[in-house]
Design a protein around this motif. Structure first.
Motif, PDB file in Angstrom:
ATOM      1  N   UNK A 102       0.837  -1.140  -0.162  1.00  0.00           N
ATOM      2  CA  UNK A 102      -0.021   0.018  -0.116  1.00  0.00           C
ATOM      3  C   UNK A 102       0.881   1.223  -0.408  1.00  0.00           C
ATOM      4  N   UNK A 103       0.215   2.185  -0.717  1.00  0.00           N
ATOM      5  CA  UNK A 103       1.206   3.582  -0.744  1.00  0.00           C
ATOM      6  C   UNK A 103       0.131   4.601  -0.044  1.00  0.00           C
ATOM      7  N   UNK A 104       0.861   5.120   0.935  1.00  0.00           N
ATOM      8  CA  UNK A 104       0.088   6.220   1.564  1.00  0.00           C
ATOM      9  C   UNK A 104       0.622   7.713   1.263  1.00  0.00           C
ATOM     10  N   UNK A 105      -0.262   8.374   0.776  1.00  0.00           N
ATOM     11  CA  UNK A 105       0.341  10.085   0.314  1.00  0.00           C
ATOM     12  C   UNK A 105      -0.210  10.864   1.549  1.00  0.00           C
ATOM     13  N   UNK A 106       0.920  11.492   2.312  1.00  0.00           N
ATOM     14  CA  UNK A 106       0.614  12.596   3.177  1.00  0.00           C
ATOM     15  C   UNK A 106       0.808  13.784   2.734  1.00  0.00           C
ATOM     16  N   UNK A 107      -0.024  14.564   2.207  1.00  0.00           N
ATOM     17  CA  UNK A 107       0.382  16.197   1.656  1.00  0.00           C
ATOM     18  C   UNK A 107      -0.042  17.077   2.615  1.00  0.00           C
ATOM     19  N   UNK A 108       0.760  18.216   2.502  1.00  0.00           N
ATOM     20  CA  UNK A 108       0.590  19.163   3.558  1.00  0.00           C
ATOM     21  C   UNK A 108      -0.742  20.090   2.978  1.00  0.00           C
ATOM     22  N   UNK A 109      -1.561  20.533   3.679  1.00  0.00           N
ATOM     23  CA  UNK A 109      -2.874  21.408   3.172  1.00  0.00           C
ATOM     24  C   UNK A 109      -2.408  22.274   2.131  1.00  0.00           C
ATOM     25  N   UNK A 110      -1.051  23.025   2.155  1.00  0.00           N
ATOM     26  CA  UNK A 110      -0.809  24.003   1.197  1.00  0.00           C
ATOM     27  C   UNK A 110       0.021  23.596   0.228  1.00  0.00           C
ATOM     28  N   UNK A 111       0.025  22.235   0.016  1.00  0.00           N
ATOM     29  CA  UNK A 111       0.942  21.775  -0.998  1.00  0.00           C
ATOM     30  C   UNK A 111       0.086  22.000  -2.549  1.00  0.00           C
ATOM     31  N   UNK A 112       0.906  22.455  -3.389  1.00  0.00           N
ATOM     32  CA  UNK A 112       0.465  22.495  -4.828  1.00  0.00           C
ATOM     33  C   UNK A 112      -0.265  21.199  -5.197  1.00  0.00           C
ATOM     34  N   UNK A 113      -1.326  21.420  -5.960  1.00  0.00           N
ATOM     35  CA  UNK A 113      -2.059  20.096  -6.371  1.00  0.00           C
ATOM     36  C   UNK A 113      -1.388  19.113  -7.310  1.00  0.00           C
ATOM     37  N   UNK A 114      -0.186  20.158  -8.145  1.00  0.00           N
ATOM     38  CA  UNK A 114       0.259  19.363  -9.034  1.00  0.00           C
ATOM     39  C   UNK A 114       1.178  18.334  -8.477  1.00  0.00           C
ATOM     40  N   UNK A 115       1.824  18.667  -7.179  1.00  0.00           N
ATOM     41  CA  UNK A 115       2.836  17.773  -6.558  1.00  0.00           C
ATOM     42  C   UNK A 115       1.810  16.422  -5.985  1.00  0.00           C
ATOM     43  N   UNK A 116       0.774  16.508  -5.561  1.00  0.00           N
ATOM     44  CA  UNK A 116      -0.140  15.320  -5.210  1.00  0.00           C
ATOM     45  C   UNK A 116      -0.460  14.537  -6.619  1.00  0.00           C
ATOM     46  N   UNK A 117      -0.608  15.134  -7.702  1.00  0.00           N
ATOM     47  CA  UNK A 117      -0.770  14.568  -8.690  1.00  0.00           C
ATOM     48  C   UNK A 117       0.268  13.702  -9.271  1.00  0.00           C
ATOM     49  N   UNK A 118       1.323  14.405  -8.963  1.00  0.00           N
ATOM     50  CA  UNK A 118       2.599  13.992  -9.530  1.00  0.00           C
ATOM     51  C   UNK A 118       2.938  12.478  -8.741  1.00  0.00           C
ATOM     52  N   UNK A 119       2.805  12.401  -7.461  1.00  0.00           N
ATOM     53  CA  UNK A 119       2.704  11.349  -6.581  1.00  0.00           C
ATOM     54  C   UNK A 119       1.723  10.346  -6.973  1.00  0.00           C
ATOM     55  N   UNK A 120       0.644  10.570  -7.260  1.00  0.00           N
ATOM     56  CA  UNK A 120      -0.448   9.631  -7.569  1.00  0.00           C
ATOM     57  C   UNK A 120      -0.044   9.073  -8.862  1.00  0.00           C
ATOM     58  N   UNK A 121       0.735   9.962  -9.715  1.00  0.00           N
ATOM     59  CA  UNK A 121       1.003   9.232 -11.156  1.00  0.00           C
ATOM     60  C   UNK A 121       2.162   8.490 -10.958  1.00  0.00           C
ATOM     61  N   UNK A 122       3.214   8.606 -10.234  1.00  0.00           N
ATOM     62  CA  UNK A 122       4.357   8.085  -9.958  1.00  0.00           C
ATOM     63  C   UNK A 122       3.964   6.461  -9.439  1.00  0.00           C
ATOM     64  N   UNK A 123       2.757   6.691  -8.546  1.00  0.00           N
ATOM     65  CA  UNK A 123       2.533   5.309  -7.941  1.00  0.00           C
ATOM     66  C   UNK A 123       1.821   4.433  -8.811  1.00  0.00           C
ATOM     67  N   UNK A 124       1.060   5.043  -9.611  1.00  0.00           N
ATOM     68  CA  UNK A 124       0.230   4.474 -10.798  1.00  0.00           C
ATOM     69  C   UNK A 124       1.274   3.967 -11.775  1.00  0.00           C
ATOM     70  N   UNK A 125       2.045   4.616 -12.274  1.00  0.00           N
ATOM     71  CA  UNK A 125       3.023   4.029 -13.355  1.00  0.00           C
ATOM     72  C   UNK A 125       3.830   3.019 -12.764  1.00  0.00           C
TER      73      UNK A 125
END
Length: 142
Positions: A102-125
């Motif tokens: 399992x992959x858990x993404x813990x992002x700061x509330x002020x994190x740019x949305x692109x960084x979260x999408x990049x993390x999700x994309x990396x896990x998916x790829x």
């Protein structure tokens, strides 16, 4: 009248005792100084009103931490570059090729949305299908 002057004694500072004092001071400062190295990112999680708490598991987990600037950290190790390729390489190395973890993404509330999408994309790829995004429970406003 001519007075006879006493010959002056040469005053010398002993260099060996001075070096001893300097070394003792150096030793004192080295012993009393605390060396702390911050290796974790400070993350202020976003709030959510709904959700279920994660079930405790014995499995090894991969936790991607994203700070407010978009810097990535994987299982407590800060990545040098915050891009898709380096995150995918770190996920592959940390998981040992096991995409069932399992992959858990813990992002700061002020994190740019692109960084979260990049993390999700990396896990998916990388082939990971069990993905969680952590939040904190929203506080009720009176």
């Amino acid at each position: 009248m001519k007075f006879r002057r006493k010959p002056r004694e040469n005053v010398e500072i002993g260099l060996a005792p001075l070096i001893d004092v300097v070394f003792i001071l150096l030793l004192f400062f080295v012993v009393t100084t605390t060396f702390t190295r911050e290796t974790q990112l400070q993350v202020d999680l976003p709030e959510a009103a709904s959700g279920t708490p994660p079930q405790p598991t014995e499995l090894r987990q991969l936790e991607i931490l994203i700070d407010a600037t978009g810097a990535f950290s994987l299982n407590g190790k800060v990545l040098l570059r915050s891009d898709l390729a380096s995150l995918m390489a770190a996920l592959g190395k940390e998981s040992g090729g096991d995409a069932s973890l399992p992959v858990i993404i813990s992002a700061d509330a002020k994190t740019p949305h692109q960084a979260v999408v990049t993390a999700m994309d990396a896990a998916g790829k990388a082939g990971f299908s069990h993905l969680r995004i952590t939040t904190v429970e929203a506080q009720e406003t009176p």
